[in-house]
Design an enzyme around this catalytic site. Structure first.
Site, PDB file in Angstrom:
ATOM      1  N   GLU A 121       0.826  -1.202   0.000  1.00 47.48           N
ATOM      2  CA  GLU A 121       0.000   0.000   0.000  1.00 47.48           C
ATOM      3  C   GLU A 121       0.862   1.254   0.000  1.00 47.48           C
ATOM      4  OE1 GLU A 121      -3.764  -1.883   2.485  1.00 47.48           O
ATOM      5  OE2 GLU A 121      -3.027   0.123   2.945  1.00 47.48           O
ATOM      6  N   CYS A 138       3.871   8.439   1.188  1.00 43.67           N
ATOM      7  CA  CYS A 138       4.510   7.427   2.025  1.00 43.67           C
ATOM      8  C   CYS A 138       4.654   6.156   1.199  1.00 43.67           C
ATOM      9  CB  CYS A 138       3.663   7.182   3.270  1.00 43.67           C
ATOM     10  SG  CYS A 138       4.400   6.057   4.449  1.00 43.67           S
ATOM     11  N   CYS A 145       7.089  -6.938   6.436  1.00 41.20           N
ATOM     12  CA  CYS A 145       8.260  -6.457   7.157  1.00 41.20           C
ATOM     13  C   CYS A 145       8.739  -7.542   8.103  1.00 41.20           C
ATOM     14  CB  CYS A 145       7.925  -5.184   7.933  1.00 41.20           C
ATOM     15  SG  CYS A 145       9.347  -4.433   8.758  1.00 41.20           S
ATOM     16  N   CYS A 149       7.868  -4.987  14.778  1.00 39.53           N
ATOM     17  CA  CYS A 149       7.640  -4.032  15.857  1.00 39.53           C
ATOM     18  C   CYS A 149       6.257  -4.294  16.453  1.00 39.53           C
ATOM     19  CB  CYS A 149       7.749  -2.601  15.339  1.00 39.53           C
ATOM     20  SG  CYS A 149       9.399  -2.183  14.725  1.00 39.53           S
ATOM     21  N   CYS A 152       2.960  -2.296  15.327  1.00 31.13           N
ATOM     22  CA  CYS A 152       2.742  -2.035  13.900  1.00 31.13           C
ATOM     23  C   CYS A 152       1.985  -3.175  13.245  1.00 31.13           C
ATOM     24  CB  CYS A 152       4.085  -1.823  13.202  1.00 31.13           C
ATOM     25  SG  CYS A 152       3.933  -1.514  11.430  1.00 31.13           S
ATOM     26  N   GLY A 201       7.728  -2.169   5.318  1.00 30.57           N
ATOM     27  CA  GLY A 201       9.101  -2.631   5.199  1.00 30.57           C
ATOM     28  C   GLY A 201      10.121  -1.714   5.844  1.00 30.57           C
ATOM     29  N   GLU A 202      11.327  -2.223   5.988  1.00 31.01           N
ATOM     30  CA  GLU A 202      12.479  -1.467   6.470  1.00 31.01           C
ATOM     31  C   GLU A 202      13.345  -1.110   5.257  1.00 31.01           C
ATOM     32  OE1 GLU A 202      15.407   0.443   7.582  1.00 31.01           O
ATOM     33  OE2 GLU A 202      14.088  -0.056   9.284  1.00 31.01           O
ATOM     34  N   SER A 233      13.164   6.663   6.383  1.00 25.94           N
ATOM     35  CA  SER A 233      12.876   6.337   7.777  1.00 25.94           C
ATOM     36  C   SER A 233      13.344   4.927   8.086  1.00 25.94           C
ATOM     37  CB  SER A 233      11.372   6.456   8.040  1.00 25.94           C
ATOM     38  OG  SER A 233      11.057   6.023   9.350  1.00 25.94           O
ATOM     39  N   SER A 255      12.737   5.746  13.610  1.00 22.43           N
ATOM     40  CA  SER A 255      11.574   5.237  14.340  1.00 22.43           C
ATOM     41  C   SER A 255      12.052   4.838  15.734  1.00 22.43           C
ATOM     42  CB  SER A 255      10.974   4.029  13.592  1.00 22.43           C
ATOM     43  OG  SER A 255      10.472   4.421  12.331  1.00 22.43           O
ATOM     44  N   LEU A 256      11.957   5.754  16.667  1.00 28.06           N
ATOM     45  CA  LEU A 256      12.532   5.552  17.996  1.00 28.06           C
ATOM     46  C   LEU A 256      11.562   4.810  18.924  1.00 28.06           C
ATOM     47  CD1 LEU A 256      15.088   6.232  19.672  1.00 28.06           C
ATOM     48  CD2 LEU A 256      13.801   8.214  20.550  1.00 28.06           C
ATOM     49  N   HIS A 257      10.480   5.483  19.314  1.00 28.28           N
ATOM     50  CA  HIS A 257       9.345   4.892  20.029  1.00 28.28           C
ATOM     51  C   HIS A 257       9.618   4.484  21.468  1.00 28.28           C
ATOM     52  CE1 HIS A 257       7.760   5.054  16.065  1.00 28.28           C
ATOM     53  NE2 HIS A 257       8.447   4.020  15.624  1.00 28.28           N
ATOM     54  N   ASN A 336      -2.483   4.451  16.169  1.00 29.92           N
ATOM     55  CA  ASN A 336      -3.708   4.092  15.461  1.00 29.92           C
ATOM     56  C   ASN A 336      -3.960   2.600  15.646  1.00 29.92           C
ATOM     57  OD1 ASN A 336      -4.518   6.616  13.948  1.00 29.92           O
ATOM     58  ND2 ASN A 336      -2.371   6.419  13.369  1.00 29.92           N
ATOM     59  N   CYS A 379      -0.925   6.035   9.991  1.00 30.20           N
ATOM     60  CA  CYS A 379       0.321   5.366  10.348  1.00 30.20           C
ATOM     61  C   CYS A 379       0.053   4.114  11.179  1.00 30.20           C
ATOM     62  CB  CYS A 379       1.195   6.338  11.126  1.00 30.20           C
ATOM     63  SG  CYS A 379       2.792   5.674  11.568  1.00 30.20           S
TER      64      CYS A 379
END
Length: 411
Positions: A121, A138, A145, A149, A152, A201-202, A233, A255-257, A336, A379
């Protein structure tokens, strides 16, 4: 494509066999020009006996006028157009679904293989900006992926394969074309202003294809985007961040989080391999290289706000300490939810308090506006309906159900 293969294809295209000659395979796999960089196109044209300046001409037709029919390329000779028609194609991934949100967000689902699991997507988010209307796309770099995570939805689909350059740049091509399908060729303009490699994906785990695609985005013969407006990212593949410094100048987002290793190990498992100290050091090296370049003045820090998980005042203080020597802008992202997610979204007041703490410490800290959630485009919602090919989603649902049962039994 090798010189030998191209030459063979050219000979077979220009010298048809006699009807009495032995039958050979008469289907030549056409070369997709969509994902070729300018050096690759120049080599291709030289390999088929043409001048390499044709590469720039064709790139403009493809990426600036969004033409896929060689017959419409009027500044190219008829003979060359016929040759290109026999040897080549300009083909974006197949759009199997598209939806436009009431807030202007657009989403496309592309098929890049066989079966329901071969879908990716792409989301376009419009926003008013002081410089005018900004359209940020995006883009996905992989089918699924592998990083898993915990917050996600894409990670729950598992990993299938890397995308090719034509599948990556094709997302940008389709997004631009969506604004000008009915516009005469001569009046067409590139509409997407910003790109973030932040979809499925990364990106740094599909390094070569992503690098080639970003070079097309920056090329003046293609999209001519400013390096400040192309952002990669990553969840923190440290060696590839260091390689990126040498290969291209684009903006970097992390992408810290989580602000400490213990929590980040849980939320972003790649942290176990490349912990925060290594990641922050790599970001500092990225900025130090050609530090006067505008795209490397800072790193963008992405931080999904998870209710009761990473949104406490002490987490904000840990962020301040972690980032004190790293020029950065912080983007707080309201979570989300997706089906069976074990997290909730932090309250508005909690997010505002978190933002104030960081802002008072001198950081530029913004809260991302949730867009497109009515079409599952926000996201963390990418490919929420994709068929699961690895049973990871099924296992995740079972784990959540078990946790809920334990909580009920404990009263």
């Amino acid at each position: 494509m090798s010189t030998e293969v191209v030459a063979t294809a050219a000979i077979s295209a220009e010298q048809p066999q006699s009807p009495s000659a032995p039958t050979q395979q008469n289907t030549v796999t056409k070369v997709n020009l969509l994902g070729m960089s300018r050096p690759q196109l120049e080599q291709f044209f030289e390999d088929i006996g043409e001048k390499k300046f044709r590469a720039g001409q064709v790139m403009k037709w493809i990426h600036q006028f969004f033409v896929t029919d060689f017959a419409e390329m009027t500044n190219i000779s008829g003979k060359l157009r016929e040759k290109l028609e026999k040897l080549c194609e300009i083909k974006a991934p197949e759009v199997v679904h598209k939806n436009y949100s009431k807030d202007g967000t657009r989403k496309w689902v592309f098929r890049v293989g066989e079966g329901d699991g071969s879908l990716v997507e792409t989301v376009l988010i419009p926003a008013e900006h002081r410089s005018g209307l900004r359209r940020t796309l995006c883009i996905s770099s992989q089918v699924g992926c592998a990083l898993d995570c915990s917050f996600c939805s894409t990670g729950k689909q598992g990993f299938q394969r890397d995308l090719t350059p034509d599948e990556i740049i094709g997302q940008l091509w389709v997004a631009n074309y969506s604004y000008m399908e009915d516009v005469p060729v001569a009046d067409r303009e590139r509409s997407v202003t910003n790109v973030v490699m932040m979809g499925m994906g990364e990106p740094l785990l599909n390094y070569d294809a992503v690098l080639s695609s970003m070079r097309i985005m920056l090329d003046d013969f293609a999209y001519g985007m400013s390096k400040r407006r192309v952002t990669l990212s990553t969840s923190g593949v440290v060696p590839k961040i260091d390689q990126l410094v040498k290969d291209i100048d684009v903006a970097l987002a992390i992408s810290l989080h989580a602000p400490n290793d213990e929590l980040r190990n849980e939320l972003v498992p790649i942290n176990k391999k490349y912990p925060l100290a290594q990641l922050i050091a790599a970001c500092q090296r990225y900025i130090a290289k050609d530090g006067n370049e505008s795209s490397r003045k800072h790193v963008t820090i992405e931080y999904v706000m998870l209710d009761g998980v990473n949104d406490h005042p002490e987490h904000a203080q840990q962020m301040i300490k972690l980032l004190k020597n790293l020029p950065s802008k912080i983007n707080l992202i309201p979570f989300n939810p997706f089906p069976h997610a074990p997290y909730g979204r932090s309250s508005r007041n909690r997010i505002l308090s978190f933002q104030k703490t960081l802002s008072d410490a001198g950081f530029v800290c913004t809260i991302r506006q949730t867009r497109g959630d009515d079409i599952d485009a926000a996201c963390g919602q990418l490919v929420g309906q994709v068929a699961d090919r690895t049973r990871r989603a099924e296992q995740w649902k079972k784990k959540v159900a078990q946790q809920n049962e334990i909580m009920r039994s404990q009263g």
